[in-house]
Every structure is written in C-alpha cells, then in structure tokens.
Motif scaffolding. Structure first.
Motif, PDB file in Angstrom:
ATOM      1  N   CYS A   1      -4.960   4.805  -1.624  1.00  0.00           N
ATOM      2  CA  CYS A   1      -4.184   5.940  -2.139  1.00  0.00           C
ATOM      3  C   CYS A   1      -5.055   7.164  -2.401  1.00  0.00           C
TER       4      CYS A   1
ATOM      5  N   TRP B   1      -4.694   9.072   0.792  1.00  0.00           N
ATOM      6  CA  TRP B   1      -3.347   9.108   1.369  1.00  0.00           C
ATOM      7  C   TRP B   1      -3.016  10.500   1.877  1.00  0.00           C
TER       8      TRP B   1
ATOM      9  N   MET C   1      -8.762   2.851  -4.178  1.00  0.00           N
ATOM     10  CA  MET C   1      -7.737   2.286  -3.306  1.00  0.00           C
ATOM     11  C   MET C   1      -7.462   3.232  -2.135  1.00  0.00           C
TER      12      MET C   1
ATOM     13  N   CYS D   1       1.199   4.158  -3.013  1.00  0.00           N
ATOM     14  CA  CYS D   1       0.614   5.452  -2.637  1.00  0.00           C
ATOM     15  C   CYS D   1       1.680   6.533  -2.482  1.00  0.00           C
TER      16      CYS D   1
ATOM     17  N   THR E   1       0.824  -1.200   0.000  1.00  0.00           N
ATOM     18  CA  THR E   1       0.000   0.000   0.000  1.00  0.00           C
ATOM     19  C   THR E   1       0.862   1.255   0.000  1.00  0.00           C
TER      20      THR E   1
END
Length: 493
Positions: free
Chosen positions: A402, A405, A400, A366, A362
């Motif tokens: 991201c 983030w 996702m 990201c 992850t």
C-alpha cells in the motif's frame, strides 16, 4: 493441525480486523431494483441453496460492467418462527461466505430456533463458487506467506519488504484492471445492500466476524433503517485514521496478550509436548530459537526451510485457537532437535498465498485508505516495535504494498458514532491475537448506547460458537432470537 480457514484468516494477521467507519455515499446510488436471485441446490450440500448476484463493478456507473457474487442460503427449519434473514459476513478481506455458512450455519440455525434464513456470499474478486475473479499476477516467490507478510530481516531491515511491496503494487496496477480497483469495504457494504434488495427484505440482521465486523458496522452506520439485529464478533479499533494499517499494527499487542496462554500450556507437567518448566521460561526460549534460526536456518528432509521468520509466522498461525498449541510445540521441538534432519514437520509452516487471496486482501486494504509513503518512518516504527513486542519482530508495522499503491481511495472512511438504534451486540475474547481486546474497547466507546459488549474470558480469535463458552454463546443466541441484550456490559468467565 492448522486448517485452511485459519491460514486464510491470518494471511495478514489482520484478517481479523474490525469495524468502524462510515464511508462516503457513492456519487450515484445503486440501481433501484436488484436482479432476481435464481436459487438451486448447492452442488456440495443440497440442504443449502445457491444463487448468483450481479453487481456493478462501479456503483457510480451502474449501467457499466458487472461483477458476480456467489450467494448461499440455509433456510429456516421452523418457518412459523421465521423472523427474517441473517446475513453472515466473513473475515478476510476476501474470506468465503460459503465457508462461513458451512461452518456455522447449522449451529446458528439450531441456536436461534430457526428464526432466520441464514445467507452469505463470497466477495467480488475471490473467484470462489462462481464469484468474479481478479488477480495481480504475482511472482511465485512473492506469494510465499512469510515473504508476502512483511517480516523484516533479522536485524530489522525492511529493504526486502519495500522491494517486494513495490513489485506487488506494480503488478496489481498492471494486471488487476477495474475489477481489482473495485475491491473496497465500501463496495462490500453496497453489495450487501443490493443483496438485501434481491432477497426482498426491508431489513437484514447481520453477523460479522473479524474483518466482517468492519463491513457490518459500516452497514449499520450507513443504513440504520435497514438493520434489525447486529452482532460484531471480534472487533477492532474504529478510529478511521487506523483502518487497515492500524489493524495490522495491533497484532503486536494481540500476540503479546495471547502468548501467555500458550506458555502456560507448554509448561504444564505431564504434557508430552512440554517445552519448559515454567510459563516464564517459554518466551525467552522461543525468542532464542528464532534468533538462532535467523543466523542458521534449517532445511528438513522434505525440503521445508525453517528460518526465524518461518517460526514466527508459525506462531501467528497457531495462536488463533488452542488446537494450534500442540502443532506449534512440535515444530519448536523439531527445530531444537539437532541430532537429525529426518523429521516430520508439523503442519504449521508457512504456505503459498493463492493469487486471488493475495489480490483481494492487498487491494482492499490499499484501496480503502491512503498509507504513509515514507520508508524512514517505517524503519523507525519497526525498530521501536521490535523492542516493545519482540515476538512479532516489527512485522505488524513494516512496509506493505500500500505504500506504493497507484490509486487514491475512492471513498473516505469516517467515524462510527453512537447515533442510531440500540441494536448492536459485541462479543470478544479477552486474549485475541488478531483483534486485541484493547481495540474492541475503542469500538465499544464509539458505539455508546447503541451496543453492549460481552467479554469472554478466553484466548483465540472468534468467540461465538467457537470456544465452548456457554455464557457467551447463550447471550448472543438470545439476542438474535429475542432482541434482548444484557442491561449492561457483561463478562463471561
């Protein structure tokens, strides 16, 4: 049976990814002198040597906190033929170099006539074999792989994907610290060059597979004077606007390319796991079964739950190699059998993602690039992708972590170009479910005369010493041994 290596390589179905960008140089270079490596026999294999490499957490502050990478080496068995060091870069992000060397090292040493000491390392954050560990502290429910992977709801709804993505991003920001923020492809390139210095090598030859081709291509672009011979096995689209997000999106194409191999196998007369009379009937059967499980999930006697998305995740986990076909067919047959719940479930059902794997994968994708934030845009993309590529049901373009983030990328990806030595050989399966052939052609175009492409008429992910294609294996081995590439691109039938 689907092994652990396959599962790890498919956690995002982009684990297999590829290669493409020149990253901005760090504001401050890495230390001029790398720390010495203290080699000792590896605990699990005395024929290999192990060492620890200390690297800066932040290369812009080289005197600050350090991280540790577990390094392993298989020395040449023909010292008189030694050319240098061959660095193996695994997939992932966050795949184990130790495991890659264990799987391929002996065969590669034999195929190359002992021309290299073969070396690899476990990336920062993995926590394996002594490498530094960082975790996000995710809830157990968010680590179940068919939840962690953003499969939309049966009607294409991404509400749960978005809620889970936000929870994961928040947990990583809260618990990851500076080490997790350092998980980037740019830092893996820097770590590789620090390893080169520690090995005392002026140049490295490099073999990158799947996501490892991304790191290898970056290294070759940034350090053309430090690369000898470069092999990219299973590459993807190098467009810097498609790094990470585009790799995942491309799996829609990859699965569509690969599924006919399974359909042909699953309709072969005499196959004890035959599913249909013709190849054309297999996909409609699979889609109908997935839709039925969307509406009415099954729970087997051992507690395994089988939803439509579990079945789709099982498909992703088994298209990686032909060895997965029989377990997938057995799962489908079990799901279609409504006479009993007392079933032995094939080992292709989703599993929990380890905390460290979740963190490294992850954080790397990201931290590498900024992802779109608009949830309506993701909804539109999912709706369109579900129609065009029904086997993957919109997952490859879903939202996702991201998207939520907290940190902006520290390094911007640039373009792979044709500027540099002509020392790159690409090898690619024609029907790769993870890094589809269409993406590799984009890489080939970007590299120009720097590269040659060996197309292997085979299905599955990973080509060299992986599927028994003598032509492809021979061409790659010859390049690593002698530097001789084909005069032009070649196809190995």
């Amino acid at each position: 049976m689907t092994n652990q290596r396959t599962r790890k390589s498919l956690l995002f179905a982009l684990a297999a990814s590829a290669a493409a960008a020149t990253l901005a140089a760090p504001a401050q270079a890495a230390p001029a002198a790398a720390p010495a490596l203290q080699w000792k026999p590896c605990a699990d294999a005395p024929t290999r040597e192990c060492a620890d490499l200390s690297v800066p957490v932040d290369y812009r502050a080289p005197d600050g906190p350090r991280a540790h990478l577990a390094v392993s080496r298989l020395r040449t068995d023909h010292p008189e033929a030694r050319r240098g060091t061959l660095l193996l870069i695994p997939g992932g992000p966050g795949g184990s170099g130790f495991d890659l060397l264990k799987q391929k090292g002996e065969a590669m040493r034999k195929e190359t006539g002992g021309a290299y000491d073969i070396v690899s390392f476990d990336p920062r954050g993995t926590g394996t074999h002594g490498s530094s560990l960082a975790e996000c502290g995710l809830d157990k429910a968010d680590l179940e792989i068919s939840s962690f992977i953003p499969w939309p709801g049966p009607d294409g709804d991404i509400g749960e994907n978005a809620a889970r993505g936000r929870r994961i991003a928040d947990a990583c920001a809260r618990n990851g610290g500076p080490l997790l923020r350092s998980f980037t492809s740019a830092n893996e390139v820097r770590d590789a060059d620090l390893l080169r210095q520690a090995l005392g090598e002026r140049k490295l030859s490099v073999y990158g597979v799947s996501y490892g081709t991304y790191v290898a291509a970056q290294y070759a672009q940034q350090h053309p004077d430090r690369t000898d011979r470069v092999v990219l096995d299973s590459s993807g689209d190098p467009d810097p606007t498609r790094v990470a997000r585009g790799w995942l999106a491309n799996t829609s194409v990859g699965v569509a390319d690969r599924f006919p191999d399974f359909a042909k196998w699953a309709s072969t007369p005499g196959n004890p796991d035959r599913l249909a009379d013709t190849p054309e009937a297999v996909q409609p059967m699979f889609l109908a079964l997935a839709a039925k499980l969307d509406a009415s999930p099954r729970t087997f006697a051992d507690g395994h739950k089988l939803t439509g998305n579990h079945l789709r995740m099982g498909l992703l986990q088994t298209l990686h190699s032909d060895e997965g076909f029989a377990p997938l067919a057995k799962l489908i047959r079990a799901a279609r059998d409504t006479t009993t719940d007392q079933l032995t479930v094939p080992d292709v059902l989703p599993v929990a993602v380890p905390q460290s794997d979740a963190a490294v994968r992850t954080a790397t994708i990201c931290n590498d690039v900024a992802w779109p934030k608009s949830l309506p845009a993701y909804r539109r993309a999912v709706a369109a992708d579900r129609i065009r590529y029904p086997l993957t049901a919109g997952m490859p373009v879903s939202v996702m972590p991201c998207a939520f983030w907290k940190d902006e990328p520290a390094d911007k990806p640039g373009r792979i170009t044709s500027q540099g030595p002509s020392n790159i050989l690409m090898v690619q399966n024609l029907r790769d479910p993870n890094t589809p052939y269409s993406g590799s052609l984009k890489m080939r175009e970007a590299l120009g005369e720097r590269a040659r492409l060996v197309t292997v008429d085979s299905g599955g992910h990973e080509a060299y010493l992986a599927n028994g294609n003598a032509c492809g294996d021979r061409t790659v081995s010859e390049f690593l041994k002698t530097g001789q590439r084909p005069a032009g691109d070649v196809v190995c039938r």
